[in-house]
Design a protein around this motif. Structure first.
Motif, short mmCIF file in Angstrom:
data_model
loop_
_atom_site.label_atom_id
_atom_site.label_comp_id
_atom_site.label_asym_id
_atom_site.label_seq_id
_atom_site.Cartn_x
_atom_site.Cartn_y
_atom_site.Cartn_z
N GLY A 41 0.83 -1.21 0.00
CA GLY A 41 0.00 0.00 0.00
C GLY A 41 0.86 1.25 0.00
N PHE A 42 0.20 2.36 0.18
CA PHE A 42 0.89 3.66 0.24
C PHE A 42 0.70 4.25 1.61
CE2 PHE A 42 0.83 8.31 -0.32
CZ PHE A 42 2.12 8.49 -0.80
N LEU A 43 1.83 4.37 2.33
CA LEU A 43 1.82 4.86 3.71
C LEU A 43 0.91 3.99 4.59
CD1 LEU A 43 1.68 8.72 3.08
CD2 LEU A 43 3.68 7.29 3.55
N GLY A 44 0.93 2.68 4.24
CA GLY A 44 0.13 1.75 5.03
C GLY A 44 -1.31 1.67 4.62
N ILE A 45 -1.71 2.55 3.70
CA ILE A 45 -3.10 2.53 3.27
C ILE A 45 -3.26 1.56 2.10
CG2 ILE A 45 -5.00 3.91 2.35
CD1 ILE A 45 -3.69 6.35 3.61
N GLY A 46 -4.23 0.66 2.20
CA GLY A 46 -4.47 -0.32 1.14
C GLY A 46 -3.58 -1.55 1.22
N ALA A 47 -2.84 -1.68 2.32
CA ALA A 47 -1.98 -2.86 2.47
C ALA A 47 -2.84 -4.10 2.71
CB ALA A 47 -1.01 -2.66 3.63
N SER A 48 -2.36 -5.26 2.19
CA SER A 48 -3.08 -6.53 2.41
C SER A 48 -2.06 -7.66 2.50
CB SER A 48 -4.07 -6.78 1.28
OG SER A 48 -3.39 -6.90 0.03
N PRO A 49 -2.34 -8.68 3.32
CA PRO A 49 -1.38 -9.80 3.48
C PRO A 49 -1.44 -10.75 2.30
CG PRO A 49 -3.35 -10.23 4.75
CD PRO A 49 -3.54 -8.87 4.16
N ALA A 50 -0.43 -11.60 2.23
CA ALA A 50 -0.42 -12.67 1.23
C ALA A 50 -1.33 -13.79 1.70
CB ALA A 50 1.00 -13.19 1.03
N ARG A 51 -1.99 -14.44 0.75
CA ARG A 51 -2.87 -15.56 1.10
C ARG A 51 -2.53 -16.73 0.19
NH1 ARG A 51 -8.39 -17.12 0.00
NH2 ARG A 51 -8.57 -15.40 -1.50
N VAL A 52 -2.33 -17.89 0.79
CA VAL A 52 -1.93 -19.07 0.03
C VAL A 52 -2.81 -20.26 0.41
CG1 VAL A 52 0.47 -18.32 -0.16
CG2 VAL A 52 -0.23 -19.78 1.75
N ARG A 53 -2.89 -21.21 -0.49
CA ARG A 53 -3.54 -22.49 -0.21
C ARG A 53 -2.48 -23.57 -0.31
NH1 ARG A 53 -7.39 -22.81 -3.98
NH2 ARG A 53 -9.05 -21.99 -2.64
N VAL A 54 -2.27 -24.33 0.76
CA VAL A 54 -1.27 -25.40 0.82
C VAL A 54 -2.01 -26.73 0.86
CG1 VAL A 54 0.61 -26.40 2.14
CG2 VAL A 54 0.40 -23.91 1.96
N SER A 55 -1.66 -27.64 -0.07
CA SER A 55 -2.39 -28.90 -0.20
C SER A 55 -1.43 -30.08 -0.20
CB SER A 55 -3.20 -28.92 -1.50
OG SER A 55 -3.98 -27.75 -1.64
#
Length: 265
Positions: A41-55
């Motif tokens: 994001g920009f200055l912390g705005i709009g930040a999002s974590p990574a998301r994974v599927r492990v099988s």
């Protein structure tokens, strides 16, 4: 059956680590699908974590798929057989088929059995990222065949040495050729190689001249031993008089100037 979990993390690696911890698995035991890439994001705005599927694929499922496939295949072949399925030491499964008409399952030199094994591996591993090797046998045929191949290899090696020439075996599949090569890898006096193209590729047992092949039989071996004997021994053999023939008791030696009688008719 595929078992999977979804996990998130500040980075992709942290998300994967969280999923592995939940599944109690190592990284090389699973497959990873990235659902969302981490955004700062920009200055912390709009930040999002990574998301994974492990099988990962449950091992028991491979057993079930193997049993289901082979049972259906044998039914189409009109063969009734019991399936004994055990785990291999290095992963995968061993399947031994038992029944009254296993000749139809084995085929000529195990060709039908090899085809069944190939199909089983394809069916069980289709769509799976981690392959499991399925070995299919019938009434212990493979171990018996391996023993006979070892005996054949030793017999042909002895012939190659006796006749001092290379001996070609009948065409074999890659596994049977491997058995021959392994059986003769330490056999003194011969070496092995493969020639031809599939399905007519065969093993050749090569006579290796000068590698301990003169066994002491024949003129050449005896001559070499005499040449290499100590000088004193050779001299004794040369000076020893030949054995004289025995003279019969009633034998009369000819006398000088004795008249010779003649009969005239």
């Amino acid at each position: 059956m595929i078992k999977s979990v979804e996990a998130t993390g500040k980075t992709q690696e942290l998300a994967i680590a969280a999923a592995l911890k939940e599944l109690n698995k190592d990284r090389d035991e699973v497959s990873v699908e990235v659902l969302e890439v981490a955004k700062s994001g920009f200055l912390g705005i709009g930040a999002s974590p990574a998301r994974v599927r492990v099988s990962y694929e449950v091992a028991e499922t491979q057993r079930e798929r193997t049993e289901r496939f082979l049972s259906g295949l044998l039914e189409h072949m009109g063969v009734e057989a019991e399936l004994e399925i055990t785990e291999r030491e290095n992963g995968g499964l061993n399947v031994n088929l038992r029944g009254e008409v296993m000749g139809a399952v084995i085929g000529r030199r195990g060709e039908t059995l090899d085809a069944i094994q190939h199909l089983a591996n394809y069916a069980v591993n289709r769509g799976s990222e981690k392959r499991a090797y399925i070995s299919v046998d019938a009434e212990g045929y493979r171990s018996k065949r391996e023993d006979s191949l070892v005996r054949l290899a030793e017999k042909m090696a002895a012939k190659a040495i006796k006749y001092r020439r290379s001996m070609a075996l009948e065409p074999m599949n890659s596994y049977e050729r491997h058995v021959i090569h392994t059986a003769l890898q330490d056999y003194e006096g011969v070496s092995t190689s493969s020639t031809g193209t599939e399905p007519n590729r065969r093993v050749v047992v090569n006579y290796e001249r000068g590698r301990g092949n003169d066994r002491g039989n024949g003129t050449r071996g005896g001559h070499e031993r005499r040449q290499n004997a100590p000088a004193e021994q050779r001299r004794e053999e040369h000076e020893t008089p030949a054995k004289q023939p025995e003279i019969p008791e009633n034998y009369e030696r000819p006398q000088a100037n004795k008249p010779v009688s003649r009969e005239w008719s």
